[in-house]
Design an enzyme around this catalytic site. Structure first.
Site, mmCIF file in Angstrom:
data_model
loop_
_atom_site.group_PDB
_atom_site.id
_atom_site.type_symbol
_atom_site.label_atom_id
_atom_site.label_comp_id
_atom_site.label_asym_id
_atom_site.label_seq_id
_atom_site.Cartn_x
_atom_site.Cartn_y
_atom_site.Cartn_z
ATOM 1 N N PHE A 296 -1.239 -2.893 8.097
ATOM 2 C CA PHE A 296 -1.019 -2.596 9.384
ATOM 3 C C PHE A 296 -1.195 -3.677 10.206
ATOM 4 O O PHE A 296 -2.212 -4.594 10.333
ATOM 5 C CB PHE A 296 -2.789 -1.511 9.559
ATOM 6 C CG PHE A 296 -2.519 -1.215 11.868
ATOM 7 C CD1 PHE A 296 -2.029 -0.310 12.579
ATOM 8 C CD2 PHE A 296 -2.720 -2.258 12.473
ATOM 9 C CE1 PHE A 296 -1.907 -0.222 13.269
ATOM 10 C CE2 PHE A 296 -3.291 -2.314 13.912
ATOM 11 C CZ PHE A 296 -2.497 -0.958 14.141
ATOM 12 N N ASP B 145 -3.729 -12.099 7.445
ATOM 13 C CA ASP B 145 -4.338 -11.179 8.164
ATOM 14 C C ASP B 145 -5.571 -10.668 8.239
ATOM 15 O O ASP B 145 -5.587 -9.983 7.822
ATOM 16 C CB ASP B 145 -3.874 -10.347 9.129
ATOM 17 C CG ASP B 145 -3.450 -9.276 9.923
ATOM 18 O OD1 ASP B 145 -4.356 -8.998 10.438
ATOM 19 O OD2 ASP B 145 -2.517 -8.259 10.279
ATOM 20 N N LYS C 174 -9.787 -8.776 17.416
ATOM 21 C CA LYS C 174 -10.874 -8.150 17.572
ATOM 22 C C LYS C 174 -12.453 -8.762 17.382
ATOM 23 O O LYS C 174 -12.806 -8.853 18.741
ATOM 24 C CB LYS C 174 -11.072 -7.200 16.150
ATOM 25 C CG LYS C 174 -9.877 -6.197 16.031
ATOM 26 C CD LYS C 174 -9.614 -4.914 14.900
ATOM 27 C CE LYS C 174 -8.773 -4.364 15.323
ATOM 28 N NZ LYS C 174 -7.840 -4.172 14.469
HETATM 29 C C1 LIG Z 1 -6.294 -4.024 15.034
HETATM 30 C C2 LIG Z 1 -5.737 -4.651 13.556
HETATM 31 C C3 LIG Z 1 -3.856 -5.754 14.325
HETATM 32 C C4 LIG Z 1 -3.870 -5.560 15.731
HETATM 33 O O1 LIG Z 1 -4.489 -5.990 16.847
HETATM 34 P P1 LIG Z 1 -4.994 -5.420 18.371
HETATM 35 O O2 LIG Z 1 -5.763 -5.884 18.689
HETATM 36 O O3 LIG Z 1 -5.063 -3.868 18.347
HETATM 37 O O4 LIG Z 1 -3.073 -5.772 18.316
HETATM 38 C C5 LIG Z 1 -3.249 -6.951 13.675
HETATM 39 N N1 LIG Z 1 -3.534 -6.618 12.455
HETATM 40 C C6 LIG Z 1 -4.749 -5.729 11.792
HETATM 41 C C7 LIG Z 1 -5.659 -6.014 10.382
HETATM 42 C C8 LIG Z 1 -5.569 -4.861 12.287
HETATM 43 O O5 LIG Z 1 -6.571 -4.533 12.242
#
Ligand SMILES: *Cc1c(COP(=O)(O)O)cnc(C)c1O
Length: 404
Positions: free
Chosen positions: A146, A231, A260
């Site tokens: 994700f 990520d 986040k």
């Molecule tokens: C939440 C998340 C995203 C996307 O972040 P948004 O601010 O919702 O666009 C990307 N990568 C990971 C691992 C995430 O948990």
């Protein structure tokens, strides 16, 4: 103007259902205020927040240091655009680079934008530095990933709900099984620009890869002149008990995406951080964002970095995380099939006889504990790091009550 009756949740549920696009399926709790690890609904009922905005609220709701930084900056200047310099940008980038042990920072807003930016930078690096022929660059991603919701990002998702009917999809991505080093090595070609991975897969259910996998990814990338993009939007900034989840593996990525918690639960703040020779491929005009790196975002981000600089938050996450995992671990064989994760981050896999996570989340909400299921049968616990040991016990005791 619609007049609202503040004490009646149904009023808000009906408004949301009628006027807001149905791209979420929230629990029927209508929050009106929050502080620390607690939220209050419109009836005045309090709930323990065990989700913390999917890790956007690592330091709890309205942490006083973060609110103070935001309020101070609101009184000075909030937006300049990048057409001019401002006095928060440079310090933010320098401090974030120092915190993460990196050399350069590209500030953006949402997590998805940070991932998109990392993908763009990796491709540009492949053409200009590695020498991949134009339009041939490939990026290797993992099954179950994700990374956000933009079109390019859902192009390499294998979650049908996230992906279906958004085609045509962006080419240039190959997917391999998460945790399978041989599969990843086999997928590398001379056109491979980067490997993009979550060090622990969050949405997939807090999946921790096998020991040595991430170090193996690093070695494979080094052998083939491929960038390792980690990520850490959900795993980073204290969640797992260290500043970055990769720190615990003794592994460095070439680029990290952060988001986040970087916005302190106040506003979206994200960044790509990493090697100077990689982010250095961007020249003026080649990438940008009207809001990325704005003064308010930078001031909040700097206050977040200050909270992380002493290591106390990371240590607290590790220590309380061990307690959370120990307590949830006692339930394996008593309603839970497995508990995964690290630090204050746990994916509790429900035993087959328990069924789906949704009714469990609803029953927990009735008992004043907010969690959310992911992928039907996993409950994700990611409480704010400011939570106490007694509050963790309270949440786990509620889970004991609702498990059949
Ligand atoms: C939440 C998340 C995203 C996307 O972040 P948004 O601010 O919702 O666009 C990307 N990568 C990971 C691992 C995430 O948990």
């Amino acid at each position: 103007m619609t007049s609202l009756q503040s004490g009646d949740p149904q009023t808000y549920l009906t408004l949301d259902d009628t006027w807001c696009a149905h791209n979420y399926h929230p629990l029927p709790v209508v929050i009106t205020a929050a502080e620390g690890a607690w939220v209050t609904d419109v009836t005045g009922r309090r709930y323990l927040d065990m989700l913390a905005g999917y890790s956007a609220l690592n330091f709890g709701h309205r942490h006083p240091d973060l609110i103070a930084a935001a309020v101070e900056q609101l009184g000075r200047v909030t937006l300049t655009s990048r057409a001019f310099h401002h006095d928060q940008l440079g310090p933010f980038c320098a401090e974030l680079a120092e915190l993460t042990g990196t050399e350069m920072v590209l500030p953006m807003n949402s997590g998805a934008e940070a991932v998109e930016s990392a993908v763009k930078v990796a491709r540009k690096w492949a053409y200009e530095i590695k020498g991949v022929p134009e339009n041939r660059a490939q990026i290797i991603t993992a099954g179950g990933n994700f990374h956000g919701r933009t079109l390019t990002i859902v192009s390499f998702s294998d979650d049908p709900t996230a992906r279906e009917h958004y085609g045509p999809y962006t080419p240039g991505f190959v997917s391999v099984k998460y945790g399978d080093l041989d599969a990843l090595r086999d997928a590398i070609t001379p056109d491979t620009a980067a490997v993009l991975l979550e060090p622990i897969q969050g949405e997939a259910g807090v999946l921790v890869p096998p020991a040595g996998y991430l170090a193996g990814v690093r070695a494979a990338c080094d052998e083939h002149d491929v960038l390792f993009i980690a990520d850490e939007i959900q795993s980073g900034l204290g969640r797992t008990g260290s500043t970055l989840a990769l720190d615990q593996e003794g592994v460095r990525a070439d680029l990290y995406t952060l988001g986040k918690a970087l916005g302190g639960g106040i506003m979206p703040v994200s960044a790509v951080v990493g090697r100077r020779d990689v982010l250095g491929v961007l020249r003026p005009g080649q990438h940008g964002s009207t809001f990325g790196g704005n003064p308010l975002a930078c001031a909040i981000g700097r206050a977040v970095i200050t909270l992380l600089r002493t290591g106390e938050m990371q240590a607290r996450s590790a220590e309380l995380g061990a307690h959370l995992h120990a307590r949830l671990g006692e339930l394996v064989g008593r309603g839970l099939a497995e508990v995964r994760g690290r630090g204050l981050w746990a994916g509790a896999e429900l035993a087959p006889h328990v069924g789906l996570g949704r009714p469990i989340s609803e029953q927990l909400a009735h008992r004043g504990v907010l969690v959310k299921e992911t992928h039907d049968t996993t409950l994700r616990f990611a409480p704010p790091i400011v939570i106490t040991r007694a509050e963790i016990d309270q949440a786990v005791d509620a889970l004991v009550d609702v498990l059949p």
